[in-house]
Design a protein around this motif. Sequence first.
Motif, PDB file in Angstrom:
ATOM      1  N   GLU A  57     -10.218 -11.630 -12.877  1.00  0.00           N
ATOM      2  CA  GLU A  57     -10.168 -12.970 -12.289  1.00  0.00           C
ATOM      3  C   GLU A  57      -9.442 -12.927 -10.951  1.00  0.00           C
ATOM      4  O   GLU A  57      -9.268 -11.870 -10.364  1.00  0.00           O
ATOM      5  N   GLY A  58      -9.015 -14.087 -10.487  1.00  0.00           N
ATOM      6  CA  GLY A  58      -8.477 -14.204  -9.142  1.00  0.00           C
ATOM      7  C   GLY A  58      -7.123 -13.545  -8.952  1.00  0.00           C
ATOM      8  O   GLY A  58      -6.423 -13.206  -9.897  1.00  0.00           O
ATOM      9  N   VAL A  59      -6.786 -13.354  -7.681  1.00  0.00           N
ATOM     10  CA  VAL A  59      -5.492 -12.820  -7.273  1.00  0.00           C
ATOM     11  C   VAL A  59      -4.767 -13.910  -6.503  1.00  0.00           C
ATOM     12  O   VAL A  59      -5.341 -14.561  -5.629  1.00  0.00           O
ATOM     13  N   SER A  60      -3.501 -14.146  -6.856  1.00  0.00           N
ATOM     14  CA  SER A  60      -2.736 -15.195  -6.176  1.00  0.00           C
ATOM     15  C   SER A  60      -1.264 -14.836  -6.220  1.00  0.00           C
ATOM     16  O   SER A  60      -0.886 -13.740  -6.662  1.00  0.00           O
ATOM     17  N   ARG A  61      -0.433 -15.756  -5.801  1.00  0.00           N
ATOM     18  CA  ARG A  61       1.016 -15.536  -5.797  1.00  0.00           C
ATOM     19  C   ARG A  61       1.550 -15.289  -7.205  1.00  0.00           C
ATOM     20  O   ARG A  61       2.577 -14.627  -7.385  1.00  0.00           O
ATOM     21  N   ARG A  62       0.841 -15.798  -8.221  1.00  0.00           N
ATOM     22  CA  ARG A  62       1.306 -15.650  -9.600  1.00  0.00           C
ATOM     23  C   ARG A  62       0.347 -14.858 -10.480  1.00  0.00           C
ATOM     24  O   ARG A  62       0.562 -14.749 -11.688  1.00  0.00           O
ATOM     25  N   HIS A  63      -0.735 -14.354  -9.911  1.00  0.00           N
ATOM     26  CA  HIS A  63      -1.743 -13.670 -10.717  1.00  0.00           C
ATOM     27  C   HIS A  63      -2.103 -12.312 -10.120  1.00  0.00           C
ATOM     28  O   HIS A  63      -2.324 -12.194  -8.917  1.00  0.00           O
ATOM     29  N   ASN A  64      -2.170 -11.304 -10.992  1.00  0.00           N
ATOM     30  CA  ASN A  64      -2.632  -9.976 -10.631  1.00  0.00           C
ATOM     31  C   ASN A  64      -3.597  -9.536 -11.721  1.00  0.00           C
ATOM     32  O   ASN A  64      -3.376  -9.841 -12.909  1.00  0.00           O
ATOM     33  N   PRO A  65      -4.695  -8.852 -11.387  1.00  0.00           N
ATOM     34  CA  PRO A  65      -5.673  -8.483 -12.424  1.00  0.00           C
ATOM     35  C   PRO A  65      -5.083  -7.642 -13.553  1.00  0.00           C
ATOM     36  O   PRO A  65      -5.554  -7.694 -14.685  1.00  0.00           O
ATOM     37  N   GLU A  66      -4.060  -6.853 -13.240  1.00  0.00           N
ATOM     38  CA  GLU A  66      -3.362  -6.036 -14.229  1.00  0.00           C
ATOM     39  C   GLU A  66      -1.938  -6.550 -14.310  1.00  0.00           C
ATOM     40  O   GLU A  66      -1.227  -6.573 -13.309  1.00  0.00           O
ATOM     41  N   PHE A  67      -1.516  -6.994 -15.491  1.00  0.00           N
ATOM     42  CA  PHE A  67      -0.190  -7.597 -15.603  1.00  0.00           C
ATOM     43  C   PHE A  67       0.441  -7.225 -16.933  1.00  0.00           C
ATOM     44  O   PHE A  67      -0.226  -6.746 -17.856  1.00  0.00           O
ATOM     45  N   THR A  68       1.749  -7.428 -17.031  1.00  0.00           N
ATOM     46  CA  THR A  68       2.512  -7.015 -18.206  1.00  0.00           C
ATOM     47  C   THR A  68       2.908  -8.233 -19.031  1.00  0.00           C
ATOM     48  O   THR A  68       3.436  -9.205 -18.493  1.00  0.00           O
ATOM     49  N   MET A  69       2.655  -8.141 -20.331  1.00  0.00           N
ATOM     50  CA  MET A  69       3.000  -9.227 -21.251  1.00  0.00           C
ATOM     51  C   MET A  69       3.929  -8.722 -22.345  1.00  0.00           C
ATOM     52  O   MET A  69       3.825  -7.580 -22.799  1.00  0.00           O
ATOM     53  N   ARG A 106       0.821  -1.213   0.000  1.00  0.00           N
ATOM     54  CA  ARG A 106       0.000   0.000   0.000  1.00  0.00           C
ATOM     55  C   ARG A 106       0.853   1.261   0.000  1.00  0.00           C
ATOM     56  O   ARG A 106       0.491   2.275  -0.590  1.00  0.00           O
ATOM     57  N   GLN A 107       1.981   1.211   0.678  1.00  0.00           N
ATOM     58  CA  GLN A 107       2.885   2.353   0.727  1.00  0.00           C
ATOM     59  C   GLN A 107       4.243   1.920   0.177  1.00  0.00           C
ATOM     60  O   GLN A 107       5.257   1.930   0.858  1.00  0.00           O
ATOM     61  N   ARG A 108       4.223   1.557  -1.088  1.00  0.00           N
ATOM     62  CA  ARG A 108       5.429   1.045  -1.732  1.00  0.00           C
ATOM     63  C   ARG A 108       6.570   2.050  -1.647  1.00  0.00           C
ATOM     64  O   ARG A 108       7.749   1.681  -1.551  1.00  0.00           O
ATOM     65  N   TYR A 109       6.235   3.339  -1.675  1.00  0.00           N
ATOM     66  CA  TYR A 109       7.274   4.359  -1.605  1.00  0.00           C
ATOM     67  C   TYR A 109       8.075   4.229  -0.317  1.00  0.00           C
ATOM     68  O   TYR A 109       9.295   4.434  -0.308  1.00  0.00           O
ATOM     69  N   VAL A 121       7.226  -7.999  -7.483  1.00  0.00           N
ATOM     70  CA  VAL A 121       7.867  -7.495  -8.705  1.00  0.00           C
ATOM     71  C   VAL A 121       6.986  -6.486  -9.434  1.00  0.00           C
ATOM     72  O   VAL A 121       7.323  -6.034 -10.528  1.00  0.00           O
ATOM     73  N   ILE A 122       5.838  -6.134  -8.847  1.00  0.00           N
ATOM     74  CA  ILE A 122       4.970  -5.092  -9.380  1.00  0.00           C
ATOM     75  C   ILE A 122       5.017  -3.916  -8.411  1.00  0.00           C
ATOM     76  O   ILE A 122       4.848  -4.102  -7.205  1.00  0.00           O
ATOM     77  N   LEU A 123       5.238  -2.739  -8.932  1.00  0.00           N
ATOM     78  CA  LEU A 123       5.347  -1.585  -8.046  1.00  0.00           C
ATOM     79  C   LEU A 123       4.078  -1.366  -7.237  1.00  0.00           C
ATOM     80  O   LEU A 123       4.128  -1.161  -6.025  1.00  0.00           O
ATOM     81  N   TYR A 124       2.935  -1.419  -7.913  1.00  0.00           N
ATOM     82  CA  TYR A 124       1.677  -1.118  -7.235  1.00  0.00           C
ATOM     83  C   TYR A 124       0.630  -2.190  -7.556  1.00  0.00           C
ATOM     84  O   TYR A 124      -0.221  -1.998  -8.424  1.00  0.00           O
ATOM     85  N   PRO A 125       0.688  -3.341  -6.881  1.00  0.00           N
ATOM     86  CA  PRO A 125      -0.300  -4.400  -7.141  1.00  0.00           C
ATOM     87  C   PRO A 125      -1.681  -3.997  -6.648  1.00  0.00           C
ATOM     88  O   PRO A 125      -1.834  -3.145  -5.773  1.00  0.00           O
ATOM     89  N   GLN A 126      -2.707  -4.623  -7.252  1.00  0.00           N
ATOM     90  CA  GLN A 126      -4.090  -4.362  -6.808  1.00  0.00           C
ATOM     91  C   GLN A 126      -4.323  -4.944  -5.422  1.00  0.00           C
ATOM     92  O   GLN A 126      -3.880  -6.059  -5.110  1.00  0.00           O
ATOM     93  N   LEU A 127      -5.026  -4.174  -4.581  1.00  0.00           N
ATOM     94  CA  LEU A 127      -5.324  -4.577  -3.210  1.00  0.00           C
ATOM     95  C   LEU A 127      -6.771  -4.229  -2.896  1.00  0.00           C
ATOM     96  O   LEU A 127      -7.370  -3.357  -3.529  1.00  0.00           O
ATOM     97  N   ARG A 128      -7.313  -4.897  -1.885  1.00  0.00           N
ATOM     98  CA  ARG A 128      -8.613  -4.487  -1.384  1.00  0.00           C
ATOM     99  C   ARG A 128      -8.496  -3.111  -0.743  1.00  0.00           C
ATOM    100  O   ARG A 128      -7.423  -2.696  -0.309  1.00  0.00           O
ATOM    101  N   ASN A 129      -9.636  -2.414  -0.636  1.00  0.00           N
ATOM    102  CA  ASN A 129      -9.619  -1.128   0.052  1.00  0.00           C
ATOM    103  C   ASN A 129      -9.145  -1.307   1.480  1.00  0.00           C
ATOM    104  O   ASN A 129      -9.529  -2.268   2.154  1.00  0.00           O
ATOM    105  N   ALA A 130      -8.315  -0.379   1.922  1.00  0.00           N
ATOM    106  CA  ALA A 130      -7.826  -0.447   3.304  1.00  0.00           C
ATOM    107  C   ALA A 130      -9.000  -0.250   4.256  1.00  0.00           C
ATOM    108  O   ALA A 130      -9.887   0.575   4.014  1.00  0.00           O
ATOM    109  N   GLN A 131      -9.011  -1.017   5.338  1.00  0.00           N
ATOM    110  CA  GLN A 131     -10.072  -0.889   6.324  1.00  0.00           C
ATOM    111  C   GLN A 131      -9.892   0.404   7.117  1.00  0.00           C
ATOM    112  O   GLN A 131      -8.788   0.801   7.469  1.00  0.00           O
ATOM    113  N   ALA A 132     -11.000   1.068   7.371  1.00  0.00           N
ATOM    114  CA  ALA A 132     -10.939   2.328   8.120  1.00  0.00           C
ATOM    115  C   ALA A 132     -10.499   2.062   9.547  1.00  0.00           C
ATOM    116  O   ALA A 132     -10.791   1.035  10.123  1.00  0.00           O
TER     117      ALA A 132
END
Length: 506
Positions: free
Chosen positions: A255-267, A158-161, A495-506
């Motif tokens: 689709e799903g998110v896993s150790r090898r899958h991200n909804p947005e990926f580079t090919m 969430r705070q990759r920086y 290896v992705i700078l900003y992977p997709q995550l669920r919304n942070a809980q308040a």
Amino acid sequence: MSDVPSDISHDQHAVRRQKLADLRAGGFDPFRANVAVTHFSQDAKALFVEGQEYGPVVTVAGRLVTFRVQGGSSFVKIQDQQGPIQLYFRRDVIGEERYGVFKKSLDLGDIIGVTGALFKTKTGEITVRVDAFTLVSKALRPLPEKWHGLSDAEQVYRQRYLDLIVNAESRKRLMLRSKIVSQVRRFLEDKQFLEVETPVLQAVAGGAAARPFTTHHNTLGMDFVLRISLELYLKRMLVAGYDRVFEIGRNFRNEGVSRRHNPEFTMLEVYQAYSDYRGMMTLVQELMRHLVRDVVKPTEAEGEGENAPRRATMKIKHAASGQDIDFGAEWREVKYKDLIIEKTGDAQWFSRSKEEKIAGVQKLGLFADVKWEEFELTNEIFGKLIEPTLIQPTFVTHLPKELCPLAKITPDDPTTIDVFELIIGGMEIAPAYSEQNDPDVQRQMFEAQAGEEKQNIDQDFLLALEHGMPPAGGMGIGIDRLCILLTGAESIRDVILYPQLRNAQA
């Protein structure tokens, strides 16, 4: 969100804001300041010549990562894109007033620029003797504690920086990713491949079997999908007479998110006219060996002991298994059917009924859905029990035709296609085909895959094929998976700078 207790973080925030207010009250606003940098940190240190008392004067800038004031002189470190460099502040060099500003106004995390000559300390560290400095950005919030970094795994993403500031391994890994992508591009350009760009917004989700993200274009009054594959538009370029093309671009799969899958990926997808899947074997082997040898640059010890000399090697460590993956050795080639028969122990597997295959899958301890097609039952065995065991580079060839409608049918086996999947480290790195260029066969294969959903067939692509596409080899490489393999990362998130995550809980 902070990695220090909230009361401490709040107190430091208040103190830092007061320092900023004091600076502004004295007529200086750090956010309006700048500095003319002459060198990055490591480039600057490389200028120092042994035997000299002082090297050239440089101007460097970066974030304060170690900051401890000691009387009238202090050693601190800043960090820039290339890494850290040490600075030496002395009261009698920069003056009483400026040294007071240095002591009272700066905090860990502030961004400063300094000018001074290089020298080497008694401990052998190349350092800048500061003649002048400028505060160019005040950090109003503290960094995570140096020795523990980010203790919350979610906060890393969430705070990759912050992760990149305090975690040298993350910085190294993601810098290596940039070099890998750059070298892939250069490798292909040197072989006269042209880089092109194809649409992200598409009317039909083609080139793969995946669930797309949908959107709507207000002006055109029509729905679009975010592309799930680069393939069909790149093949249109072959029709257009571009004989060697590639694209490095983002795909999107809902689709799903896993150790090898991200909804947005580079090919990476690459297509070469007048080639085939075997031509792609040669291409990917050359590419992978280039990346290992010239980008990752692994070494191994030439003897025993911690200080043993090291030599270049083509081996990298596979984190999960602990095995050395040897890219310099001969790469195995094996047919998909042979692997299935070996695993099941059933030479007649491919002539068995669906019921027998369900029983066979269950006997191997796997789940078998009665709704699955026969090829899906077989592929469950491959995906769960075979692929994870293929650690050394392995070309698995001649897969069932149902797995890909875009490849040519094998001439001597109409149940398979002329393809390979390159498996390294227990995961698929690159599938490649002898591309189907017969428009009638392509239409039949599309219709068989689509079933009743004929609206999902890319009719414009079929129209393009009817104008004639040369025989070709095509290949896709998942850049994120490639980086997992070559950097030793545990997850695609690393290896992705900003992977997709669920919304942070308040």
